[in-house]
Design an enzyme around this catalytic site. Sequence first.
Site, PDB file in Angstrom:
ATOM      1  N   ARG A 183       0.798  -1.223   0.000  1.00 20.45           N
ATOM      2  CA  ARG A 183       0.000   0.000   0.000  1.00 20.45           C
ATOM      3  C   ARG A 183       0.838   1.284   0.000  1.00 20.45           C
ATOM      4  O   ARG A 183       0.294   2.376   0.118  1.00 20.45           O
ATOM      5  CB  ARG A 183      -0.945   0.017   1.197  1.00 20.45           C
ATOM      6  N   GLU A 196      -5.813   2.398   6.313  1.00 20.34           N
ATOM      7  CA  GLU A 196      -5.967   3.841   6.326  1.00 20.34           C
ATOM      8  C   GLU A 196      -5.975   4.432   4.925  1.00 20.34           C
ATOM      9  O   GLU A 196      -5.141   4.081   4.082  1.00 20.34           O
ATOM     10  CB  GLU A 196      -4.808   4.465   7.115  1.00 20.34           C
ATOM     11  N   SER A 216      -5.526  10.733   6.763  1.00 27.71           N
ATOM     12  CA  SER A 216      -5.192  11.234   8.086  1.00 27.71           C
ATOM     13  C   SER A 216      -5.573  12.704   8.126  1.00 27.71           C
ATOM     14  O   SER A 216      -5.260  13.449   7.194  1.00 27.71           O
ATOM     15  CB  SER A 216      -3.691  11.059   8.367  1.00 27.71           C
TER      16      SER A 216
END
Length: 554
Positions: free
Chosen positions: A326, A475, A478
């Site tokens: 990723r 994720e 952020s």
Amino acid sequence: MSSEEKPGAALPVHAKDNPNVDAEGAPTKSALKKAAKEAEKAAKKAAAKEKEAAQRAAQQAAADEDKAVDNYGNISKAKEADAVKLKDLTDEYANKTVTFFARVENTRSQSAKLGFLTLREQGYTIQAVLAAAGDDVSKQMVKWALQTPVNSIFRVTGLVKKVDAPIASATISGLEVAVTRVYEVSRAVDFLPMAVRDAEKPIPESGIVDPEDKSPPVPMHIRLDNRVIDLQADINQAIFTISSAVEVLFTEYMFKHGSRKFNTPKLVGAATEGGAGVFAVTNYFGKTAYLAQSPQFYKQMLIAADCESVFEIGPVFRAENSNTHRHLTEFTGLDFEMVFNNHYHEVLSFGENLIVHILTTLQKEYAREIATIQRIYPRAGDFRIKDNKALRLKYADGIALLKEAGVDTSEQDRFETDLSTAMEKQLGKIIREKYDTDFYVLDEFPMAVRPFYTKAHPTDPNLSNSYDFFMRGEEIMSGAQRINEASELEQSMRAKGVDPNAEGFKDYIDAFRQGCRPHAGGGLGLNRIVQFFLGLDNVRQATPFPRDPQRLRP
């Protein structure tokens, strides 16, 4: 004297016995007449044979004449014509003549007068029939078309017809094209390093195997080395149609809610967000410049400039020697920043609604592309969003769920360590099972794991007004409320071990000395959104030409 000179000497036997010659051995008149007749007869016979041969040659020439010579060959022979896209061909085009451009995916000869082509354009395929009949299509035309190398580009004109039974080998299965003209636009080489059909199979690294497929699988590095061929596959056409749609949906949503798009510098004068994570450009006119690892400072400076709501889509550079499924050294960031009136949750809610809008629109309007990808990656059609809204949990709630599942969270309990990748994935599985969703948000992260510009929690100094967005337990964003007072920002920098007076920070800190409204925002990774939404194995599959520690080409 000799006997031949003597009177009354005997004649040669052959002359005496031959009725066709006289006493002197010369041919008689009757013999000459007979010979003349035979010669005349032989001449007539030869003339007849010659005439017959000429007639046969003329008949053969007529049979071999290529009356369709102008209907195929180099594109220079073609006349101008409007072209349709294969994706637009529907039953409404039945019994109509159309012109289109397509690549040759496959050829099949049935006889000298009949052949079939499978033609491909941007992931759509159709069967084309070449049948020698009349003046439009000749045997020579059929032969030429079928001998053209696979992947060459044709301009085709033909009559669209409905078929009695679906054509399994074509995505446009209910129609075929009876070709009347075909011209070569661009010729492919006879040997390709990989076939497009190889890219329409799982990569070996995925662990997915088709027991019926006996051809050797093509690993990812070979596909990426030959990315132009790889991208022609229908699955990759679908992936990047969706990737493009994410950008469009993000942009439309931001504009709809009054935001403005900016393009911030990608060359900066100092490694301001942590020197280890930036690439140096050492020959910048005798100085050292750096590739920006985030537009964060510029977004905040625009807020300080009273822009109130801004966004950007652009490249982000991370000098991290990370070789994971990723991470990339260059990716596309979708960044936004905006002021709020009372609480940073106003911006958090905006971000949640933004992502839900993008994902639900993809599911609704790009079902065909998702189905194409789902043939290889089954999870592409199984992304869940409970009640079309984001699930929001506190960071501490996520830790509690992991602890209930028996995960050791002793380090996280001290609010000094972020979740590991393994913990994120585990939490994603727990949340999917418990809440039936693949999209969720964790709020109020520990202050120790957030950057210096993050606003501290108003009542708990161990926490911050920050959040992360997750898809399938990984994720994608952020974000946080940012510090908007210069003195508080300097204090936070010192607490994090950052010198406010270091090169590169002055302009940023000065932006807040004339006053700035409270604001928050976040940075999304486009490549990750596409990867996790579609359930792909690797972020490189969602990146046209990926860059990582090992790859700088093509």
